[in-house]
Design a protein around this motif. Structure first.
Motif: not given
Length: 477
Positions: A20-21, A38, A72, A75-76, A79, A232
């Motif tokens: 997950k983000v 992160r 990856r 993708k984040e 999102d 975020n």
């Protein structure tokens, strides 16, 4: 400042594609050492990563990543952009961007929200807006929106206060005009407005970020239950205190993780800072040049606003709305100095500071000199009469053209003697700050919580005694 990642830190990753983000991810260097990071946004076509062990942000160019890892992060990023668009629609203002608050230019955020400069010192900057009835954030009308930034100009906290007992139904004016008017609100009408605002804000945020979690947040008497959403590197905190206020704060994720508990500023550091903030001019003026301003707005919040200024000067995080709550402020304003002092003592002690209060029958320069010389502002109870304010404003402007300060001292002494012979009126009870003095001219520098134009006005000592109620309150290192 954001630092670049070293290439050797980005050799391989060990997290599946469904991460997950915002989750912590393991990266390994050439020696196989694990590093937890992160993903926290994009800046100038580079990925922003936060290192778990010390919370520092770093940036890395996508080209430095292996193909699988770049996929990856892409993708984040996708999102993140989708959630960003949803947030922007629910906010109604261009508040958010693809990077966390802490690395953005606070002045740009203030401009996007229509906030006006409130205070700027060497240590912090703030902006505030008392919004009109057409302004909306998250589907509700905020009465006050304030943004705070650190010495580097990066945001530390955004605070929007919606229906609340200070602003709601107030018919008072800004600045000196807040002594006129009153309030049209009742507890019943305030409760209904608070419920409406809380529901609108929660619905708007949840539509973009899902259901909130609840937690306890804050310190001492201001500790409260909040609804929390993380996104975020930000935490959005919605608070509703019965018959008090509805507020939304946006803070760094780490502060929310700590429950709102901030680090204590060391005694040696605060004393050094206070001493450096004392300005001494050739004409004998001695004053504090770095006391943050807080504009209390159209309500009787002079007590909590003044206490907030004093606490922030001493390195203690404070908010006038929270202080009004613990000070048992009535609808429209009006807070007991003694009651608020009692309730903030524990918070002051917790941060290694000492509250002190004195009662003086006749105010003298020496009563405040010992504190001003150490960089400590003095909170002072008085009566903010029209005659007093007229002299304070005019004298402050006249001083700019003075060349003979001995003649100036004689002039203001004569003018003051004529004024103070008139009857003392028991009205316009107020608290403000004494932030300076001039022994040779017999003047005090006074600061009111009414915005930048009231940051420092010069008042003859005789006039100050004419309106003084004798209460002095200090927060000491």
């Amino acid at each position: 400042m954001i630092r670049p990642f070293l290439t050797l830190l980005l050799i391989a990753a060990t997290l599946p594609l469904h991460a997950k983000v915002g989750e912590w991810r393991t990266l390994r260097d050439e020696q196989g050492n694990a590093l937890m990071v992160r993903f926290e946004g994009i800046q100038d076509d580079r990925y922003l990563l936060r290192r778990q062990k010390d919370g520092r942000l770093f940036e890395v160019a996508p080209g430095l990543l292996p193909d699988g890892e770049r996929t990856r992060f892409e993708k984040e990023a996708s999102d993140l952009n989708r959630e960003l668009e949803m947030l922007r629609k629910t906010v109604g203002k261009p508040l958010f961007a693809g990077t966390p608050f802490e690395v953005r230019d606070a002045s740009e955020i203030a401009k996007s929200l229509g906030l006006r400069p409130e205070s700027k010192t060497k240590h912090s900057t703030s902006w505030r807006l008392y919004a009109d009835s057409t302004y909306r954030l998250f589907g509700a009308r905020p009465y006050s929106v304030a943004l705070y930034a650190d010495a580097s100009g990066h945001p530390t906290n955004l605070s929007a206060v919606f229906a609340n007992k200070g602003d709601f139904g107030s018919t008072a004016g800004q600045g000196e005009e807040h002594f006129t008017g009153g309030t049209e609100a009742t507890i019943k009408s305030l409760a209904a407005a608070m419920e409406r605002d809380e529901q609108a804000i929660e619905k708007a945020i949840s539509s973009a970020l899902g259901e909130a979690e609840t937690q306890r947040y804050g310190e001492g008497k201001s500790r409260r239950t909040v609804k929390r959403w993380d996104w975020n590197g930000h935490s959005l905190l919605l608070s509703s205190e019965e018959n008090e206020y509805v507020s939304l704060s946006i803070v760094p994720l780490e502060l929310a993780e700590a429950g709102g508990k901030t680090a204590k500023v060391r005694d040696s550091e605060i004393k050094q800072r206070l001493a450096a903030d004392v300005t001494r001019d050739p004409n004998g003026d001695v004053y504090l040049s770095q006391v943050p301003m807080v504009n209390q707005g159209p309500k009787g919040y002079c007590v909590p606003a003044t206490f907030e200024r004093a606490m922030r000067t001493m390195g203690i995080t404070a908010d006038m709305y929270l202080l009004a709550m613990v000070g048992e402020t009535s609808i429209g304003g009006g807070t007991s100095v003694q009651k608020l002092l009692e309730n903030v003592r524990s918070q002051v002690y917790r941060k290694g500071r000492r509250p002190k209060d004195e009662k003086v029958k006749r105010l003298r320069i020496r009563d405040v000199k010992k504190y001003i010389d150490d960089g400590v502002p003095v909170m002072w109870t008085m009566r903010s009469l029209n005659e007093y304010n007229s002299v304070a404003t005019k004298n402050t402007q006249r001083r700019k053209k003075v060349t003979d300060w001995s003649d100036w001292a004689a002039t203001i002494a004569e003018e003051t003697a004529e004024l103070v012979e008139s009857e003392q009126v028991q009205a316009n009870h107020h608290i403000c700050m004494i932030v300076g003095y001039n022994e040779a001219t017999g003047e005090l520098a006074v600061s009111d919580s009414w915005g930048p134009s009231y940051e420092r006005r010069w008042v003859p000592l005789g006039l100050a005694n004419w309106v003084s109620q004798g209460g002095l309150f200090m927060i000491l290192p």
